[in-house]
Motif scaffolding. Structure first.
Motif, PDB file in Angstrom:
ATOM      1  N   ALA A  76       0.931  -1.107   0.078  1.00  0.00           N
ATOM      2  CA  ALA A  76      -0.121  -0.096   0.077  1.00  0.00           C
ATOM      3  C   ALA A  76       0.713   1.319  -0.105  1.00  0.00           C
ATOM      4  CB  ALA A  76      -0.816   0.032   1.130  1.00  0.00           C
ATOM      5  N   ASP A  77       2.138   1.234   0.333  1.00  0.00           N
ATOM      6  CA  ASP A  77       2.779   2.403   0.658  1.00  0.00           C
ATOM      7  C   ASP A  77       4.304   2.220   0.303  1.00  0.00           C
ATOM      8  OD1 ASP A  77       2.884   1.989   4.465  1.00  0.00           O
ATOM      9  OD2 ASP A  77       3.945   0.752   2.683  1.00  0.00           O
ATOM     10  N   GLU A  78       4.618   1.189  -0.681  1.00  0.00           N
ATOM     11  CA  GLU A  78       6.001   1.011  -1.153  1.00  0.00           C
ATOM     12  C   GLU A  78       5.942   0.366  -2.496  1.00  0.00           C
ATOM     13  OE1 GLU A  78       8.680  -1.282   0.988  1.00  0.00           O
ATOM     14  OE2 GLU A  78       7.353  -2.925   1.509  1.00  0.00           O
ATOM     15  N   PHE A  79       7.088   0.616  -3.542  1.00  0.00           N
ATOM     16  CA  PHE A  79       6.932   0.341  -4.442  1.00  0.00           C
ATOM     17  C   PHE A  79       8.454  -0.229  -4.818  1.00  0.00           C
ATOM     18  CE2 PHE A  79       7.364   1.000  -9.272  1.00  0.00           C
ATOM     19  CZ  PHE A  79       6.479  -0.135  -9.858  1.00  0.00           C
ATOM     20  N   VAL A  80       8.722  -1.673  -5.073  1.00  0.00           N
ATOM     21  CA  VAL A  80      10.222  -1.958  -5.121  1.00  0.00           C
ATOM     22  C   VAL A  80      10.361  -2.539  -6.503  1.00  0.00           C
ATOM     23  CG1 VAL A  80      10.125  -2.442  -2.675  1.00  0.00           C
ATOM     24  CG2 VAL A  80       9.289  -4.263  -4.390  1.00  0.00           C
ATOM     25  N   GLU A  81      11.727  -2.762  -6.904  1.00  0.00           N
ATOM     26  CA  GLU A  81      12.139  -3.320  -8.188  1.00  0.00           C
ATOM     27  C   GLU A  81      12.961  -4.442  -7.799  1.00  0.00           C
ATOM     28  OE1 GLU A  81      13.656  -0.790 -11.066  1.00  0.00           O
ATOM     29  OE2 GLU A  81      15.228   0.133  -9.503  1.00  0.00           O
ATOM     30  N   ARG A  82      13.379  -5.527  -8.829  1.00  0.00           N
ATOM     31  CA  ARG A  82      14.283  -6.422  -8.378  1.00  0.00           C
ATOM     32  C   ARG A  82      15.553  -5.980  -9.135  1.00  0.00           C
ATOM     33  NH1 ARG A  82      13.228 -12.578 -10.262  1.00  0.00           N
ATOM     34  NH2 ARG A  82      13.890 -11.719 -12.258  1.00  0.00           N
ATOM     35  N   ASP A  83      16.554  -5.935  -8.620  1.00  0.00           N
ATOM     36  CA  ASP A  83      17.986  -5.600  -9.002  1.00  0.00           C
ATOM     37  C   ASP A  83      18.886  -6.538  -9.016  1.00  0.00           C
ATOM     38  OD1 ASP A  83      20.183  -4.364 -10.199  1.00  0.00           O
ATOM     39  OD2 ASP A  83      20.288  -2.922  -8.386  1.00  0.00           O
ATOM     40  N   GLY A  84      18.950  -7.413 -10.027  1.00  0.00           N
ATOM     41  CA  GLY A  84      19.914  -8.758  -9.740  1.00  0.00           C
ATOM     42  C   GLY A  84      18.863  -9.763  -9.093  1.00  0.00           C
ATOM     43  N   GLU A  85      19.580 -10.101  -7.575  1.00  0.00           N
ATOM     44  CA  GLU A  85      19.056 -10.968  -6.800  1.00  0.00           C
ATOM     45  C   GLU A  85      18.122 -10.360  -5.640  1.00  0.00           C
ATOM     46  OE1 GLU A  85      18.475 -14.378  -7.151  1.00  0.00           O
ATOM     47  OE2 GLU A  85      19.454 -13.947  -9.137  1.00  0.00           O
ATOM     48  N   ALA A  86      18.499  -8.821  -5.539  1.00  0.00           N
ATOM     49  CA  ALA A  86      17.706  -8.029  -4.607  1.00  0.00           C
ATOM     50  C   ALA A  86      16.595  -7.341  -5.072  1.00  0.00           C
ATOM     51  CB  ALA A  86      18.863  -7.360  -3.945  1.00  0.00           C
ATOM     52  N   TRP A  87      15.847  -6.883  -3.964  1.00  0.00           N
ATOM     53  CA  TRP A  87      14.650  -5.968  -4.272  1.00  0.00           C
ATOM     54  C   TRP A  87      15.112  -4.652  -3.596  1.00  0.00           C
ATOM     55  CZ3 TRP A  87      10.162  -7.104  -7.145  1.00  0.00           C
ATOM     56  CH2 TRP A  87      10.178  -8.623  -7.668  1.00  0.00           C
ATOM     57  N   THR A  88      14.932  -3.586  -4.370  1.00  0.00           N
ATOM     58  CA  THR A  88      15.320  -2.176  -3.747  1.00  0.00           C
ATOM     59  C   THR A  88      13.840  -1.364  -3.981  1.00  0.00           C
ATOM     60  OG1 THR A  88      16.176  -1.506  -6.094  1.00  0.00           O
ATOM     61  CG2 THR A  88      17.560  -2.540  -4.370  1.00  0.00           C
ATOM     62  N   ASP A  89      13.867  -0.418  -3.095  1.00  0.00           N
ATOM     63  CA  ASP A  89      12.849   0.551  -3.092  1.00  0.00           C
ATOM     64  C   ASP A  89      13.060   1.608  -4.365  1.00  0.00           C
ATOM     65  OD1 ASP A  89      12.028  -0.302  -0.670  1.00  0.00           O
ATOM     66  OD2 ASP A  89      13.089   1.051   0.749  1.00  0.00           O
ATOM     67  N   VAL A  90      11.890   2.037  -4.973  1.00  0.00           N
ATOM     68  CA  VAL A  90      11.697   2.677  -6.134  1.00  0.00           C
ATOM     69  C   VAL A  90      11.423   4.142  -5.588  1.00  0.00           C
ATOM     70  CG1 VAL A  90      10.650   3.235  -8.290  1.00  0.00           C
ATOM     71  CG2 VAL A  90      11.288   0.952  -7.785  1.00  0.00           C
ATOM     72  N   ASP A  91      12.135   5.391  -5.909  1.00  0.00           N
ATOM     73  CA  ASP A  91      11.633   6.553  -5.462  1.00  0.00           C
ATOM     74  C   ASP A  91      10.609   7.208  -6.423  1.00  0.00           C
ATOM     75  OD1 ASP A  91      11.407   8.907  -4.010  1.00  0.00           O
ATOM     76  OD2 ASP A  91      13.361   9.823  -4.513  1.00  0.00           O
ATOM     77  N   LEU A  92       9.444   7.140  -6.193  1.00  0.00           N
ATOM     78  CA  LEU A  92       8.315   7.695  -7.446  1.00  0.00           C
ATOM     79  C   LEU A  92       8.267   9.205  -6.739  1.00  0.00           C
ATOM     80  CD1 LEU A  92       5.888   4.819  -7.415  1.00  0.00           C
ATOM     81  CD2 LEU A  92       7.772   5.336  -8.827  1.00  0.00           C
ATOM     82  N   PRO A  93       7.776   9.906  -8.176  1.00  0.00           N
ATOM     83  CA  PRO A  93       7.346  11.360  -7.915  1.00  0.00           C
ATOM     84  C   PRO A  93       6.112  11.498  -7.113  1.00  0.00           C
ATOM     85  CG  PRO A  93       7.390  10.822  -9.796  1.00  0.00           C
ATOM     86  CD  PRO A  93       7.915   9.537  -9.396  1.00  0.00           C
ATOM     87  N   VAL A  94       5.536  10.545  -6.914  1.00  0.00           N
ATOM     88  CA  VAL A  94       3.969  10.804  -6.131  1.00  0.00           C
ATOM     89  C   VAL A  94       3.819   9.803  -5.141  1.00  0.00           C
ATOM     90  CG1 VAL A  94       3.135  11.190  -8.547  1.00  0.00           C
ATOM     91  CG2 VAL A  94       3.062   8.799  -7.730  1.00  0.00           C
ATOM     92  N   GLU A  95       2.669  10.135  -4.217  1.00  0.00           N
ATOM     93  CA  GLU A  95       2.499   9.408  -2.947  1.00  0.00           C
ATOM     94  C   GLU A  95       1.581   8.290  -3.006  1.00  0.00           C
ATOM     95  OE1 GLU A  95       2.155  12.232   0.087  1.00  0.00           O
ATOM     96  OE2 GLU A  95       4.267  12.935   0.053  1.00  0.00           O
ATOM     97  N   GLY A  96       0.934   8.370  -4.276  1.00  0.00           N
ATOM     98  CA  GLY A  96      -0.393   7.389  -4.542  1.00  0.00           C
ATOM     99  C   GLY A  96       0.174   5.812  -4.507  1.00  0.00           C
ATOM    100  N   SER A  97      -0.543   5.010  -4.076  1.00  0.00           N
ATOM    101  CA  SER A  97      -0.284   3.482  -3.957  1.00  0.00           C
ATOM    102  C   SER A  97      -0.351   2.652  -5.284  1.00  0.00           C
ATOM    103  CB  SER A  97      -1.363   2.795  -2.986  1.00  0.00           C
ATOM    104  OG  SER A  97      -1.376   3.379  -1.792  1.00  0.00           O
ATOM    105  N   VAL A  98       0.728   2.252  -5.846  1.00  0.00           N
ATOM    106  CA  VAL A  98       0.649   1.543  -7.005  1.00  0.00           C
ATOM    107  C   VAL A  98       0.035   0.208  -6.907  1.00  0.00           C
ATOM    108  CG1 VAL A  98       2.292   0.526  -8.662  1.00  0.00           C
ATOM    109  CG2 VAL A  98       3.034   2.744  -7.550  1.00  0.00           C
TER     110      VAL A  98
END
Length: 268
Positions: free
Chosen positions: A196-218
Protein backbone atom coordinates in the motif's frame (compact mmCIF):
# COMPACT_ATOMS: atom_id res chain seq x y z
CA UNK A 1 -11.80 -16.33 -37.43
CA UNK A 2 -12.30 -16.13 -33.65
CA UNK A 3 -13.04 -12.89 -31.81
CA UNK A 4 -9.56 -12.83 -30.27
CA UNK A 5 -7.85 -13.42 -33.64
CA UNK A 6 -9.76 -10.46 -35.10
CA UNK A 7 -8.72 -8.24 -32.20
CA UNK A 8 -5.07 -9.23 -32.67
CA UNK A 9 -5.25 -7.92 -36.24
CA UNK A 10 -6.41 -4.54 -34.95
CA UNK A 11 -3.69 -4.52 -32.30
CA UNK A 12 -0.98 -5.14 -34.89
CA UNK A 13 -1.81 -1.82 -36.61
CA UNK A 14 -0.83 0.31 -33.63
CA UNK A 15 2.45 2.25 -33.94
CA UNK A 16 2.64 3.57 -30.37
CA UNK A 17 2.72 2.15 -26.90
CA UNK A 18 -0.82 1.95 -25.56
CA UNK A 19 -1.55 1.13 -21.94
CA UNK A 20 -4.99 -0.14 -20.97
CA UNK A 21 -6.31 0.47 -17.47
CA UNK A 22 -9.13 -1.33 -15.70
CA UNK A 23 -11.01 1.34 -13.72
CA UNK A 24 -14.33 1.66 -11.93
CA UNK A 25 -15.47 3.97 -14.74
CA UNK A 26 -14.38 1.73 -17.59
CA UNK A 27 -11.46 0.66 -19.74
CA UNK A 28 -9.10 3.60 -20.18
CA UNK A 29 -6.36 4.00 -22.75
CA UNK A 30 -3.13 5.92 -22.24
CA UNK A 31 -0.87 6.58 -25.22
CA UNK A 32 2.83 6.90 -24.47
CA UNK A 33 5.80 7.93 -26.61
CA UNK A 34 9.13 7.51 -24.87
CA UNK A 35 8.66 9.06 -21.44
CA UNK A 36 5.87 11.37 -22.61
CA UNK A 37 2.29 10.58 -21.64
CA UNK A 38 0.00 11.68 -24.45
CA UNK A 39 -3.71 11.30 -25.06
CA UNK A 40 -5.86 9.33 -22.66
CA UNK A 41 -9.54 8.61 -22.25
CA UNK A 42 -12.20 5.96 -21.78
CA UNK A 43 -12.41 3.35 -24.52
CA UNK A 44 -15.36 1.47 -23.00
CA UNK A 45 -17.63 2.31 -20.07
CA UNK A 46 -18.07 -0.58 -17.64
CA UNK A 47 -17.03 -1.72 -14.19
CA UNK A 48 -13.61 -3.02 -15.24
CA UNK A 49 -11.92 -5.22 -12.63
CA UNK A 50 -8.87 -6.52 -14.47
CA UNK A 51 -7.18 -6.26 -17.86
CA UNK A 52 -4.60 -8.32 -19.74
CA UNK A 53 -3.10 -8.44 -23.21
CA UNK A 54 -2.97 -11.57 -25.32
CA UNK A 55 -0.77 -11.26 -28.40
CA UNK A 56 -2.15 -7.83 -29.37
CA UNK A 57 -5.69 -8.42 -28.13
CA UNK A 58 -6.98 -6.84 -24.91
CA UNK A 59 -9.10 -8.89 -22.51
CA UNK A 60 -11.04 -7.26 -19.68
CA UNK A 61 -12.77 -8.70 -16.62
CA UNK A 62 -16.01 -6.83 -15.93
CA UNK A 63 -19.07 -7.25 -13.72
CA UNK A 64 -21.02 -8.47 -16.77
CA UNK A 65 -18.59 -10.62 -18.79
CA UNK A 66 -15.05 -11.07 -19.98
CA UNK A 67 -14.62 -8.73 -22.95
CA UNK A 68 -12.15 -8.68 -25.83
CA UNK A 69 -10.91 -5.53 -27.61
CA UNK A 70 -9.24 -3.20 -28.39
CA UNK A 71 -11.37 -1.54 -31.09
CA UNK A 72 -14.82 -2.53 -29.82
CA UNK A 73 -15.08 -4.60 -26.66
CA UNK A 74 -17.16 -7.72 -27.25
CA UNK A 75 -18.33 -10.36 -24.74
CA UNK A 76 -16.67 -13.77 -24.73
CA UNK A 77 -19.52 -15.51 -22.91
CA UNK A 78 -17.74 -16.27 -19.65
CA UNK A 79 -20.06 -14.28 -17.41
CA UNK A 80 -19.08 -11.79 -14.68
CA UNK A 81 -15.31 -11.98 -14.10
CA UNK A 82 -12.94 -10.73 -11.42
CA UNK A 83 -9.62 -11.62 -13.09
CA UNK A 84 -8.23 -12.37 -16.54
CA UNK A 85 -4.83 -13.45 -17.81
CA UNK A 86 -3.05 -15.95 -20.02
CA UNK A 87 -2.22 -19.64 -19.89
CA UNK A 88 1.49 -19.41 -20.80
CA UNK A 89 0.59 -18.66 -24.41
CA UNK A 90 -2.28 -17.35 -26.47
CA UNK A 91 -5.16 -18.85 -24.46
CA UNK A 92 -7.19 -16.67 -22.08
CA UNK A 93 -7.86 -17.62 -18.47
CA UNK A 94 -10.65 -16.02 -16.44
CA UNK A 95 -11.94 -16.34 -12.90
CA UNK A 96 -15.25 -15.30 -11.35
CA UNK A 97 -16.47 -14.36 -7.86
CA UNK A 98 -17.28 -17.98 -6.99
CA UNK A 99 -13.67 -18.98 -7.69
CA UNK A 100 -14.42 -20.76 -10.95
CA UNK A 101 -11.43 -20.69 -13.32
CA UNK A 102 -11.82 -21.43 -17.03
CA UNK A 103 -9.76 -21.33 -20.22
CA UNK A 104 -10.93 -19.82 -23.52
CA UNK A 105 -9.67 -21.68 -26.58
CA UNK A 106 -11.07 -21.93 -30.11
CA UNK A 107 -14.18 -20.00 -29.15
CA UNK A 108 -15.11 -22.17 -26.16
CA UNK A 109 -14.65 -22.06 -22.39
CA UNK A 110 -13.34 -25.10 -20.49
CA UNK A 111 -13.72 -25.13 -16.71
CA UNK A 112 -10.43 -25.99 -14.99
CA UNK A 113 -11.44 -25.96 -11.35
CA UNK A 114 -12.38 -23.77 -8.40
CA UNK A 115 -10.28 -21.74 -5.96
CA UNK A 116 -11.12 -19.77 -2.84
CA UNK A 117 -11.50 -16.05 -3.68
CA UNK A 118 -9.59 -15.63 -6.95
CA UNK A 119 -7.60 -12.38 -7.08
CA UNK A 120 -5.35 -12.51 -10.17
CA UNK A 121 -4.33 -14.66 -13.14
CA UNK A 122 -1.00 -14.62 -15.00
CA UNK A 123 1.04 -17.00 -17.16
CA UNK A 124 -0.84 -20.13 -16.16
CA UNK A 125 -1.03 -19.30 -12.44
CA UNK A 126 -3.97 -18.17 -10.29
CA UNK A 127 -3.58 -16.10 -7.11
CA UNK A 128 -6.23 -16.80 -4.49
CA UNK A 129 -6.95 -16.64 -0.77
CA UNK A 130 -6.11 -20.34 -0.50
CA UNK A 131 -2.78 -20.02 -2.30
CA UNK A 132 -1.19 -20.19 -5.73
CA UNK A 133 -2.74 -22.59 -8.22
CA UNK A 134 -1.09 -23.77 -11.45
CA UNK A 135 -2.88 -24.77 -14.64
CA UNK A 136 -2.03 -28.42 -15.28
CA UNK A 137 -3.62 -29.59 -18.51
CA UNK A 138 -7.37 -29.18 -18.08
CA UNK A 139 -7.20 -28.87 -14.30
CA UNK A 140 -5.70 -26.81 -11.49
CA UNK A 141 -2.92 -27.98 -9.18
CA UNK A 142 -2.27 -26.40 -5.79
CA UNK A 143 1.20 -24.82 -5.67
CA UNK A 144 1.34 -23.57 -2.06
CA UNK A 145 1.20 -20.38 0.02
CA UNK A 146 -1.94 -18.62 1.24
CA UNK A 147 -3.35 -15.12 1.21
CA UNK A 148 -2.01 -14.57 -2.32
CA UNK A 149 -2.94 -11.27 -3.97
CA UNK A 150 -1.07 -11.43 -7.27
CA UNK A 151 1.25 -13.63 -9.33
CA UNK A 152 3.76 -13.06 -12.12
CA UNK A 153 6.48 -15.00 -13.91
CA UNK A 154 9.93 -13.38 -14.22
CA UNK A 155 12.32 -15.14 -16.61
CA UNK A 156 10.51 -18.40 -16.02
CA UNK A 157 10.41 -18.02 -12.22
CA UNK A 158 7.00 -17.56 -10.52
CA UNK A 159 6.62 -14.66 -8.08
CA UNK A 160 3.79 -14.22 -5.60
CA UNK A 161 2.56 -11.16 -3.69
CA UNK A 162 0.95 -12.25 -0.44
CA UNK A 163 -0.45 -10.76 2.75
CA UNK A 164 2.82 -11.44 4.59
CA UNK A 165 5.52 -11.07 1.96
CA UNK A 166 6.89 -11.28 -1.56
CA UNK A 167 7.86 -14.80 -2.62
CA UNK A 168 9.89 -16.50 -5.36
CA UNK A 169 9.46 -20.14 -6.30
CA UNK A 170 12.75 -22.01 -6.01
CA UNK A 171 13.30 -25.00 -3.77
CA UNK A 172 9.82 -24.30 -2.41
CA UNK A 173 8.52 -20.78 -1.93
CA UNK A 174 11.28 -18.44 -0.72
CA UNK A 175 10.30 -15.19 0.98
CA UNK A 176 12.26 -12.36 -0.62
CA UNK A 177 10.75 -9.41 1.24
CA UNK A 178 8.42 -8.90 4.20
CA UNK A 179 5.25 -6.87 3.94
CA UNK A 180 1.63 -6.98 2.84
CA UNK A 181 2.22 -7.11 -0.91
CA UNK A 182 -0.77 -6.70 -3.18
CA UNK A 183 0.77 -6.51 -6.66
CA UNK A 184 3.67 -8.05 -8.56
CA UNK A 185 4.54 -7.72 -12.24
CA UNK A 186 7.30 -8.95 -14.52
CA UNK A 187 8.35 -8.62 -18.14
CA UNK A 188 11.20 -7.61 -20.41
CA UNK A 189 13.81 -8.50 -17.81
CA UNK A 190 12.09 -6.35 -15.16
CA UNK A 191 10.11 -7.19 -12.04
CA UNK A 192 8.26 -4.85 -9.67
CA UNK A 193 6.01 -5.28 -6.65
CA UNK A 194 3.95 -3.05 -4.40
CA UNK A 195 2.40 -2.78 -0.97
CA UNK A 196 0.00 0.00 0.00
CA UNK A 197 2.89 2.40 0.63
CA UNK A 198 6.00 1.10 -1.14
CA UNK A 199 7.05 0.18 -4.66
CA UNK A 200 10.08 -2.05 -5.23
CA UNK A 201 12.03 -3.39 -8.18
CA UNK A 202 14.25 -6.41 -8.55
CA UNK A 203 17.88 -5.50 -9.16
CA UNK A 204 19.73 -8.74 -9.80
CA UNK A 205 18.85 -10.99 -6.87
CA UNK A 206 17.77 -8.18 -4.53
CA UNK A 207 14.65 -6.02 -4.27
CA UNK A 208 15.23 -2.29 -3.83
CA UNK A 209 12.91 0.63 -3.13
CA UNK A 210 11.81 2.83 -6.04
CA UNK A 211 11.61 6.56 -5.37
CA UNK A 212 8.49 7.73 -7.21
CA UNK A 213 7.50 11.40 -7.75
CA UNK A 214 4.00 10.73 -6.32
CA UNK A 215 2.65 9.36 -3.05
CA UNK A 216 -0.27 7.27 -4.32
CA UNK A 217 -0.41 3.49 -3.90
CA UNK A 218 0.79 1.60 -6.98
CA UNK A 219 -1.65 -1.12 -8.02
CA UNK A 220 0.07 -2.53 -11.12
CA UNK A 221 3.02 -2.23 -13.48
CA UNK A 222 3.67 -3.08 -17.12
CA UNK A 223 6.48 -3.09 -19.64
CA UNK A 224 7.20 -1.88 -23.15
CA UNK A 225 9.71 0.70 -24.35
CA UNK A 226 9.75 1.88 -20.72
CA UNK A 227 8.44 0.70 -17.37
CA UNK A 228 4.86 1.78 -16.65
CA UNK A 229 2.94 1.89 -13.38
CA UNK A 230 -0.37 3.24 -12.18
CA UNK A 231 -1.77 4.22 -8.80
CA UNK A 232 -5.23 3.47 -7.44
CA UNK A 233 -6.20 7.14 -7.70
CA UNK A 234 -5.34 7.33 -11.40
CA UNK A 235 -1.80 8.67 -11.67
CA UNK A 236 0.10 7.12 -14.57
CA UNK A 237 3.88 6.77 -14.25
CA UNK A 238 6.62 6.17 -16.80
CA UNK A 239 10.09 5.02 -15.77
CA UNK A 240 12.45 5.71 -18.66
CA UNK A 241 16.09 5.02 -19.39
CA UNK A 242 18.11 8.16 -20.27
CA UNK A 243 18.31 7.29 -23.99
CA UNK A 244 14.51 7.31 -24.31
CA UNK A 245 14.08 10.82 -22.86
CA UNK A 246 14.41 14.14 -24.66
CA UNK A 247 16.66 15.63 -21.97
CA UNK A 248 18.72 12.47 -21.50
CA UNK A 249 18.00 12.46 -17.78
CA UNK A 250 15.80 9.41 -17.53
CA UNK A 251 13.87 8.67 -14.35
CA UNK A 252 10.18 8.68 -13.54
CA UNK A 253 7.52 10.95 -15.05
CA UNK A 254 3.91 11.13 -13.85
CA UNK A 255 0.56 12.42 -15.03
CA UNK A 256 -2.78 12.45 -13.25
CA UNK A 257 -5.56 10.98 -15.38
CA UNK A 258 -8.49 11.89 -13.15
CA UNK A 259 -9.72 8.29 -13.18
CA UNK A 260 -10.04 6.91 -9.67
CA UNK A 261 -10.63 3.27 -8.83
CA UNK A 262 -7.84 1.87 -11.00
CA UNK A 263 -7.35 -1.88 -10.53
CA UNK A 264 -4.93 -3.06 -13.22
CA UNK A 265 -2.73 -2.12 -16.17
CA UNK A 266 -1.79 -3.93 -19.39
CA UNK A 267 0.43 -2.76 -22.25
CA UNK A 268 0.10 -3.42 -25.98
Amino acid sequence: MSAIEEKRMYGDRREETVAYLATAQGVATVRVSGDQVGRFGLAHRTDARDVATVDGAVVVATDEDALVGPEEFEPLGFGPAVAVGTDRGDDVLAADESGRVARYRDGEWTDLGTVDDARAVADGFVAAADGVHRVDGDALATAGLEGVRDVAVADGVPLAATDDGLYRLGNGWLRERDGAFRAVAAGGGHAHAATADEFVERDGEAWTDVDLPVEGSVVDAGYGECVYAVTADGTFLVGADPETTADGAGGWRSRSLGLPGVAALAVV
